[in-house]
Design an enzyme around this catalytic site. Structure first.
Site, PDB file in Angstrom:
ATOM      1  N   ASN A  10     -20.093  56.146  81.335  1.00  0.00           N
ATOM      2  CA  ASN A  10     -18.930  55.685  80.576  1.00  0.00           C
ATOM      3  C   ASN A  10     -18.816  56.558  79.338  1.00  0.00           C
ATOM      4  O   ASN A  10     -19.572  56.393  78.384  1.00  0.00           O
ATOM      5  CB  ASN A  10     -19.140  54.209  80.187  1.00  0.00           C
ATOM      6  CG  ASN A  10     -18.048  53.693  79.267  1.00  0.00           C
ATOM      7  OD1 ASN A  10     -16.994  54.320  79.136  1.00  0.00           O
ATOM      8  ND2 ASN A  10     -18.296  52.544  78.638  1.00  0.00           N
ATOM      9  N   TRP A  11     -17.861  57.490  79.377  1.00  0.00           N
ATOM     10  CA  TRP A  11     -17.735  58.448  78.266  1.00  0.00           C
ATOM     11  C   TRP A  11     -17.036  57.833  77.059  1.00  0.00           C
ATOM     12  O   TRP A  11     -16.935  58.469  76.016  1.00  0.00           O
ATOM     13  CB  TRP A  11     -16.995  59.702  78.740  1.00  0.00           C
ATOM     14  CG  TRP A  11     -17.756  60.516  79.753  1.00  0.00           C
ATOM     15  CD1 TRP A  11     -19.002  60.247  80.266  1.00  0.00           C
ATOM     16  CD2 TRP A  11     -17.337  61.731  80.384  1.00  0.00           C
ATOM     17  NE1 TRP A  11     -19.371  61.216  81.160  1.00  0.00           N
ATOM     18  CE2 TRP A  11     -18.374  62.139  81.259  1.00  0.00           C
ATOM     19  CE3 TRP A  11     -16.181  62.521  80.307  1.00  0.00           C
ATOM     20  CZ2 TRP A  11     -18.283  63.298  82.041  1.00  0.00           C
ATOM     21  CZ3 TRP A  11     -16.098  63.681  81.079  1.00  0.00           C
ATOM     22  CH2 TRP A  11     -17.136  64.059  81.928  1.00  0.00           C
ATOM     23  N   LYS A  12     -16.519  56.641  77.230  1.00  0.00           N
ATOM     24  CA  LYS A  12     -15.796  55.949  76.133  1.00  0.00           C
ATOM     25  C   LYS A  12     -14.731  56.889  75.552  1.00  0.00           C
ATOM     26  O   LYS A  12     -14.153  57.675  76.285  1.00  0.00           O
ATOM     27  CB  LYS A  12     -16.781  55.456  75.070  1.00  0.00           C
ATOM     28  CG  LYS A  12     -17.953  54.676  75.662  1.00  0.00           C
ATOM     29  CD  LYS A  12     -18.694  53.878  74.634  1.00  0.00           C
ATOM     30  CE  LYS A  12     -19.950  53.295  75.262  1.00  0.00           C
ATOM     31  NZ  LYS A  12     -20.576  52.290  74.447  1.00  0.00           N
ATOM     32  N   HIS A  98     -15.532  45.522  79.704  1.00  0.00           N
ATOM     33  CA  HIS A  98     -16.596  46.076  78.854  1.00  0.00           C
ATOM     34  C   HIS A  98     -16.611  45.292  77.538  1.00  0.00           C
ATOM     35  O   HIS A  98     -15.571  44.883  77.030  1.00  0.00           O
ATOM     36  CB  HIS A  98     -16.340  47.564  78.598  1.00  0.00           C
ATOM     37  CG  HIS A  98     -17.511  48.255  77.974  1.00  0.00           C
ATOM     38  ND1 HIS A  98     -17.794  48.135  76.628  1.00  0.00           N
ATOM     39  CD2 HIS A  98     -18.473  49.044  78.499  1.00  0.00           C
ATOM     40  CE1 HIS A  98     -18.890  48.833  76.368  1.00  0.00           C
ATOM     41  NE2 HIS A  98     -19.326  49.391  77.476  1.00  0.00           N
ATOM     42  N   GLU A 100     -16.864  46.170  74.604  1.00  0.00           N
ATOM     43  CA  GLU A 100     -16.029  46.746  73.538  1.00  0.00           C
ATOM     44  C   GLU A 100     -14.575  46.323  73.706  1.00  0.00           C
ATOM     45  O   GLU A 100     -13.841  46.192  72.719  1.00  0.00           O
ATOM     46  CB  GLU A 100     -16.187  48.275  73.520  1.00  0.00           C
ATOM     47  CG  GLU A 100     -17.552  48.663  72.951  1.00  0.00           C
ATOM     48  CD  GLU A 100     -18.114  49.981  73.452  1.00  0.00           C
ATOM     49  OE1 GLU A 100     -17.366  50.783  74.041  1.00  0.00           O
ATOM     50  OE2 GLU A 100     -19.329  50.203  73.257  1.00  0.00           O
ATOM     51  N   GLU A 168     -24.708  43.897  80.719  1.00  0.00           N
ATOM     52  CA  GLU A 168     -24.874  44.712  79.523  1.00  0.00           C
ATOM     53  C   GLU A 168     -25.023  43.797  78.303  1.00  0.00           C
ATOM     54  O   GLU A 168     -24.016  43.343  77.744  1.00  0.00           O
ATOM     55  CB  GLU A 168     -23.650  45.603  79.317  1.00  0.00           C
ATOM     56  CG  GLU A 168     -23.384  46.575  80.440  1.00  0.00           C
ATOM     57  CD  GLU A 168     -22.619  47.792  79.948  1.00  0.00           C
ATOM     58  OE1 GLU A 168     -23.147  48.888  80.062  1.00  0.00           O
ATOM     59  OE2 GLU A 168     -21.517  47.619  79.421  1.00  0.00           O
ATOM     60  N   GLY A 174     -25.451  50.932  72.732  1.00  0.00           N
ATOM     61  CA  GLY A 174     -25.335  51.928  71.669  1.00  0.00           C
ATOM     62  C   GLY A 174     -26.265  51.693  70.493  1.00  0.00           C
ATOM     63  O   GLY A 174     -26.088  52.282  69.428  1.00  0.00           O
ATOM     64  N   SER A 212     -28.312  51.158  76.263  1.00  0.00           N
ATOM     65  CA  SER A 212     -29.282  52.154  75.775  1.00  0.00           C
ATOM     66  C   SER A 212     -30.203  52.685  76.872  1.00  0.00           C
ATOM     67  O   SER A 212     -31.391  52.903  76.633  1.00  0.00           O
ATOM     68  CB  SER A 212     -30.087  51.578  74.601  1.00  0.00           C
ATOM     69  OG  SER A 212     -29.220  51.303  73.512  1.00  0.00           O
ATOM     70  N   GLY A 233     -23.692  54.736  78.574  1.00  0.00           N
ATOM     71  CA  GLY A 233     -22.723  55.224  77.599  1.00  0.00           C
ATOM     72  C   GLY A 233     -23.206  56.521  76.977  1.00  0.00           C
ATOM     73  O   GLY A 233     -23.053  57.608  77.536  1.00  0.00           O
TER      74      GLY A 233
HETATM   75  C1  PEP Z   1     -21.951  51.249  77.693  1.00  0.00           C
HETATM   76  O1  PEP Z   1     -21.082  51.736  77.000  1.00  0.00           O
HETATM   77  O2  PEP Z   1     -21.638  50.602  78.694  1.00  0.00           O
HETATM   78  C2  PEP Z   1     -23.346  51.445  77.314  1.00  0.00           C
HETATM   79  C3  PEP Z   1     -24.269  50.836  78.011  1.00  0.00           C
HETATM   80  O3  PEP Z   1     -23.580  52.265  76.242  1.00  0.00           O
HETATM   81  P1  PEP Z   1     -25.011  52.868  75.806  1.00  0.00           P
HETATM   82  O4  PEP Z   1     -25.640  53.433  77.038  1.00  0.00           O
HETATM   83  O5  PEP Z   1     -24.679  53.921  74.788  1.00  0.00           O
HETATM   84  O6  PEP Z   1     -25.803  51.748  75.234  1.00  0.00           O
END
Ligand code: PEP
Length: 251
Positions: A10-12, A98, A100, A168, A174, A212, A233
């Site tokens: 997931n490049w966001k 998600h 976010e 998640e 993050g 993470s 992410g």
């Molecule tokens: C995500 O955005 O779904 C995610 C898990 O981010 P990260 O790996 O940076 O924690």
């Protein structure tokens, strides 16, 4: 159904065309060179870069997806993108719900279910995200929150073939904090049981962990029971790191 682990990046809202193309090219070539890699990789770039990434990935086994979609197929929804539009760009997957989006766009589980249904109608695999906040975990409500989100975010159209669920924990996204192996095992077993009550062949449903995930912890996480892949992410923005995570799923 494939038993290969599903590795989703997931490049966001990161990158521009040049670096996105370069990252996709590196990954597409590397996974192609592995011949039978043993994992399924999906890249979810920002919407403006999906087309360019799709071009670069053509002919490679790496697939691409969207980060969100609207509930409707078309209409007066300025700024939104439909599941059919993603399908039109060759997407196979779309992330919905998600944290976010739940947090910054006030998305409810009912809305997430409608988005997942729209994804199914367009022929996409919906990656439905669920997870508790730090406060909910501290209050001992993690299981209840995740169970409720799961029940409310899966539409009747969900099957083991057209849906993946990403657990998640919000506090792990993050932050560099990863859920413990015991917590992941516990929550994924719970999700498997609850999802199987709603979805036929629930044993085949892909359950992803996200929060993470890095090259250093991916091997342990990906070999836990009921972990069929990861949603990544930050570490998906570096091709080498993301490839190491994918490779950790095999062997
Ligand atoms: C995500 O955005 O779904 C995610 C898990 O981010 P990260 O790996 O940076 O924690």
């Amino acid at each position: 159904m494939s038993v290969a682990k599903l590795i989703v990046g997931n490049w966001k809202m990161n990158g521009l065309l040049d670096d996105s193309r370069a990252r996709a090219r590196t990954l597409g070539s590397a996974v192609s060179a592995l011949k039978d890699s043993g994992f399924d990789m999906v890249l979810c770039p920002p919407a403006t870069m999906i087309n360019a990434v799709a071009d670069v990935l053509a002919g490679s086994p790496v697939r691409h997806g969207g980060q969100d979609c609207h509930t409707e197929a078309s209409g007066a929804f300025t700024g939104n993108i439909s599941a059919g539009m993603l399908k039109d760009l060759g997407c196979t997957h779309v992330i919905v719900g998600h944290s976010e989006r739940r947090q910054h766009h006030a998305e409810t589980s009912a809305l997430v279910a409608a988005k997942a249904a729209a994804a199914h109608a367009a022929g996409l695999i919906a990656i439905v995200c669920i997870g508790e906040t730090d406060a909910e975990r501290s209050e001992g409500r993690a299981d209840a929150v995740v169970s409720a989100q799961l029940a409310e975010s899966l539409p009747p159209s969900a099957t083991a073939e057209n849906t993946a669920i990403a657990y998640e924990p919000v506090w792990a996204i993050g932050t560099g904090k990863t859920a413990s192996a015991d917590d992941i095992k516990h929550m994924h077993a719970l999700i498997r049981t609850k999802a199987s009550e709603k979805v036929k062949n629930g044993a085949w449903l892909k359950l992803l962990y996200g929060g993470s995930v890095k090259a250093g912890n991916a091997g342990e996480i990906l070999h836990l029971p009921n972990v069929d892949g990861v949603l990544v992410g930050g570490a998906s923005l570096a091709a080498e790191d993301f490839l190491s995570i994918a490779k950790a799923s095999v062997g």
